[in-house]
Design an enzyme around this catalytic site. Structure first.
Site, mmCIF file in Angstrom:
data_model
loop_
_atom_site.group_PDB
_atom_site.id
_atom_site.type_symbol
_atom_site.label_atom_id
_atom_site.label_comp_id
_atom_site.label_asym_id
_atom_site.label_seq_id
_atom_site.Cartn_x
_atom_site.Cartn_y
_atom_site.Cartn_z
ATOM 1 N N HIS A 176 30.715 30.720 33.742
ATOM 2 C CA HIS A 176 31.238 29.454 34.250
ATOM 3 C C HIS A 176 30.792 28.305 33.343
ATOM 4 O O HIS A 176 30.087 28.522 32.358
ATOM 5 C CB HIS A 176 30.723 29.219 35.674
ATOM 6 C CG HIS A 176 29.231 29.014 35.760
ATOM 7 N ND1 HIS A 176 28.590 28.574 36.889
ATOM 8 C CD2 HIS A 176 28.236 29.199 34.841
ATOM 9 C CE1 HIS A 176 27.293 28.491 36.670
ATOM 10 N NE2 HIS A 176 27.054 28.868 35.439
ATOM 11 N N GLU B 27 24.460 22.882 38.820
ATOM 12 C CA GLU B 27 24.973 24.218 39.141
ATOM 13 C C GLU B 27 24.421 24.756 40.460
ATOM 14 O O GLU B 27 24.504 25.951 40.734
ATOM 15 C CB GLU B 27 24.666 25.188 37.995
ATOM 16 C CG GLU B 27 25.423 24.820 36.728
ATOM 17 C CD GLU B 27 25.204 25.795 35.576
ATOM 18 O OE1 GLU B 27 24.380 26.715 35.713
ATOM 19 O OE2 GLU B 27 25.861 25.614 34.542
ATOM 20 N N LYS C 248 32.826 32.111 27.467
ATOM 21 C CA LYS C 248 33.337 31.004 28.274
ATOM 22 C C LYS C 248 34.745 30.727 27.777
ATOM 23 O O LYS C 248 34.918 30.135 26.700
ATOM 24 C CB LYS C 248 32.501 29.740 28.036
ATOM 25 C CG LYS C 248 31.104 29.761 28.615
ATOM 26 C CD LYS C 248 30.354 28.533 28.109
ATOM 27 C CE LYS C 248 29.001 28.383 28.755
ATOM 28 N NZ LYS C 248 28.151 27.417 28.007
ATOM 29 N N HIS D 68 21.402 19.477 32.818
ATOM 30 C CA HIS D 68 22.031 19.621 34.132
ATOM 31 C C HIS D 68 21.219 18.979 35.261
ATOM 32 O O HIS D 68 21.560 19.120 36.433
ATOM 33 C CB HIS D 68 22.231 21.108 34.465
ATOM 34 C CG HIS D 68 23.199 21.794 33.547
ATOM 35 N ND1 HIS D 68 23.370 23.154 33.533
ATOM 36 C CD2 HIS D 68 24.045 21.302 32.618
ATOM 37 C CE1 HIS D 68 24.284 23.473 32.627
ATOM 38 N NE2 HIS D 68 24.703 22.372 32.049
ATOM 39 N N GLU E 265 18.275 26.546 32.471
ATOM 40 C CA GLU E 265 18.596 27.408 33.615
ATOM 41 C C GLU E 265 17.575 28.523 33.780
ATOM 42 O O GLU E 265 17.258 29.221 32.819
ATOM 43 C CB GLU E 265 19.982 28.053 33.422
ATOM 44 C CG GLU E 265 21.094 27.041 33.351
ATOM 45 C CD GLU E 265 22.391 27.621 32.788
ATOM 46 O OE1 GLU E 265 22.638 28.826 32.953
ATOM 47 O OE2 GLU E 265 23.143 26.846 32.166
ATOM 48 N N LYS F 72 27.838 35.077 34.728
ATOM 49 C CA LYS F 72 26.935 33.970 35.041
ATOM 50 C C LYS F 72 27.788 32.916 35.719
ATOM 51 O O LYS F 72 28.587 32.247 35.072
ATOM 52 C CB LYS F 72 26.307 33.429 33.749
ATOM 53 C CG LYS F 72 25.190 32.441 34.025
ATOM 54 C CD LYS F 72 24.477 32.015 32.752
ATOM 55 C CE LYS F 72 25.180 30.876 32.081
ATOM 56 N NZ LYS F 72 24.301 30.034 31.253
ATOM 57 N N ASP G 12 25.102 31.530 23.180
ATOM 58 C CA ASP G 12 26.141 30.729 23.852
ATOM 59 C C ASP G 12 26.634 29.699 22.824
ATOM 60 O O ASP G 12 27.597 29.953 22.104
ATOM 61 C CB ASP G 12 25.543 30.089 25.109
ATOM 62 C CG ASP G 12 26.463 29.080 25.769
ATOM 63 O OD1 ASP G 12 27.627 28.984 25.371
ATOM 64 O OD2 ASP G 12 26.026 28.351 26.697
HETATM 65 C C1 2PG Z 1 25.552 26.933 29.632
HETATM 66 C C2 2PG Z 1 26.505 26.265 30.576
HETATM 67 C C3 2PG Z 1 26.848 26.964 31.835
HETATM 68 P P1 2PG Z 1 27.529 23.912 30.241
HETATM 69 O O1 2PG Z 1 24.912 26.284 28.804
HETATM 70 O O2 2PG Z 1 25.462 28.147 29.633
HETATM 71 O O3 2PG Z 1 25.757 27.349 32.596
HETATM 72 O O4 2PG Z 1 26.342 24.907 30.689
HETATM 73 O O5 2PG Z 1 28.740 24.332 30.994
HETATM 74 O O6 2PG Z 1 27.036 22.545 30.595
HETATM 75 O O7 2PG Z 1 27.720 24.111 28.774
HETATM 76 MG MG MG Z 2 24.189 28.348 27.850
#
Ligand code: 2PG
Ligand code: MG
Length: 417
Positions: free
Chosen positions: A362, A202, A334, A149, A159, A385, A309
């Protein structure tokens, strides 16, 4: 709930916060029109559905428009009823015919139109349909970004998050996070010479510093913010481990720290950081095909929430098996990773059933829509988040304030209980 009719559907291409094209859909149910657009991720899991049909966002709009003949005129007996039809129409495992983003935008717009035609907000229609008591999630805020990012020179961890664990309401949580974010800005301008406070995708700062330095400064800002507001703010991390792994050597390449770690060494390294900085939440600390490393870490830091994730990509079956084997205690939800609101809601339900934390999330390329907040409240995701700074991020937080008003402040259980 009574049956209502889908009267219109219209799809178009719009742009997300990164300037990439995505799909927006308008659906009319019993005279009530609602609109929703889908976000897009940059660090995507291998097992996510395809975001777009062949031909990108335009191809998806074409495919959905063609299929809309089968959607218009259909009846909905509940807010998520269109999802069955969307799955049938697409017919592929990975939503590659119409694209997961077109499917999700339709799923959400139809749910909102169904709710609106009955005179209720989306969160209430969802919570009633799912039999869940609505609750306000605790906002996790990205204040410093690296990895995919940010540009090169930024830390490899994706992050750095603030977790205002002591907040009693959305208002307290947002105020505390904003204050700590500003303190971080001050610390960065003192400590990183020549850094003009540039930002990542972000809205978090993206300074040219090591992971260790970033953690140290974020932890200091969190502490100063806690002292000033009286709301305890802890630190969280999304490593986005798949992007840190160097596929050639099989090592985690933390160049900014001068570290090239094997999986086991990475388990120890993250464990040390968790202890040292009081980290309460660690998302995707390892690559998505190493659930055993997740389990090793979760065992060594039993009080922290290791979260999946890319590891589980919002799939109920993957979340269940990862939680049952003790690899994670939290899962990112997500909706566009699976393309349907009903599947995302099922994932949240699986988490609740296994005493895990669902975390509504998000994507890095977002829109100004705020349905994620309704989803989080209506399925009672314990965390959300959604970033902090930037209109597309703040839209979700401001919606939480409005929903909180309707719920009379709203219950916020956060990480405990
Ligand atoms: C993550 C996300 C959102 P991306 O890895 O958690 O913060 O990133 O949407 O680029 O997958
Ligand atoms: Mg993630």
């Amino acid at each position: 709930m009574e049956s209502r009719r889908i009267e219109k559907l219209r799809a178009r291409v719009v742009f997300d916060s990164r300037g990439d094209k995505t799909v927006e859909v308008e659906v009319t149910v019993d005279g009530f029109t609602a609109r929703a657009a889908a976000p897009s991720g940059k660090s995507r899991g291998k097992r996510e559905v395809q975001p777009f049909a062949e031909g990108g966002a335009e191809g998806s709009v074409r495919a959905l428009t063609e299929a809309s003949r089968r959607i218009i005129g259909a009846t909905m007996d509940d807010p998520l009823a269109v999802d069955v039809l969307l799955r049938e129409i697409d017919g592929t495992e990975d939503f590659s015919r119409i694209g997961g983003n077109a499917a999700l935008a339709t799923s959400v717009a139809a749910a909102m139109a169904y709710a609106g035609s009955g005179g209720v907000p989306l969160y209430l229609a969802l919570s009633r349909h799912l039999g869940v008591e609505p609750g306000i999630p605790l906002p996790l805020s990205n204040v410093l970004g690296g990895g995919a990012h940010a540009g090169s020179g930024a830390p490899e961890f994706q992050e750095y998050l603030l977790v205002p664990v002591g907040a009693k309401s959305a208002m307290q949580a947002i105020e505390a996070n904003v204050l700590a974010y500003r303190k971080l800005g001050r610390l960065l301008s003192q400590e990183v010479r020549g850094y003009p406070l540039g930002k990542g995708d972000e809205g978090g700062y993206a300074p040219p510093i090591s992971n260790r330095k970033a953690l140290e400064l974020v932890a200091r800002a969190a502490q100063e913010g806690s002292d000033e507001t009286g709301v305890r703010i802890a630190v969280g991390l999304d490593v986005a481990g798949s992007n840190v792994l160097d596929p050639k050597s099989g090592r985690y390449a933390l160049r900014s720290d001068g570290l090239y770690l094997t999986g086991e060494e990475m388990v120890s390294f993250i464990g040390e950081l968790v202890d040292r900085y009081g980290i309460v939440y660690v998302e995707d600390p390892f690559a998505e095909d190493s659930p055993e490393l997740f389990a090793d870490l979760q065992r060594s830091v039993p009080r922290a929430f290791v979260c999946g994730d890319d590891l589980v990509v919002t799939r109920p079956d993957l979340i269940r098996s990862a939680m049952e084997r003790g690899a994670i205690r939290a899962a990112i939800i997500k909706p566009n990773q699976v393309g349907l609101l009903s599947v995302a809601a099922e994932s949240a339900r699986v988490c609740h059933g296994l005493s895990g934390l669902p975390v509504a999330s998000h994507r890095s390329g977002e829109t100004t829509d705020a349905y994620l907040s309704h989803f989080a409240v209506g399925t009672w995701c314990r965390l959300i988040k959604c970033g902090l700074i930037g209109g597309e991020r703040m839209a979700k937080l401001n919606e939480l304030l409005r929903i909180g008003e309707e719920l009379g402040g709203g219950r916020m259980r956060g990480l405990s209980g």
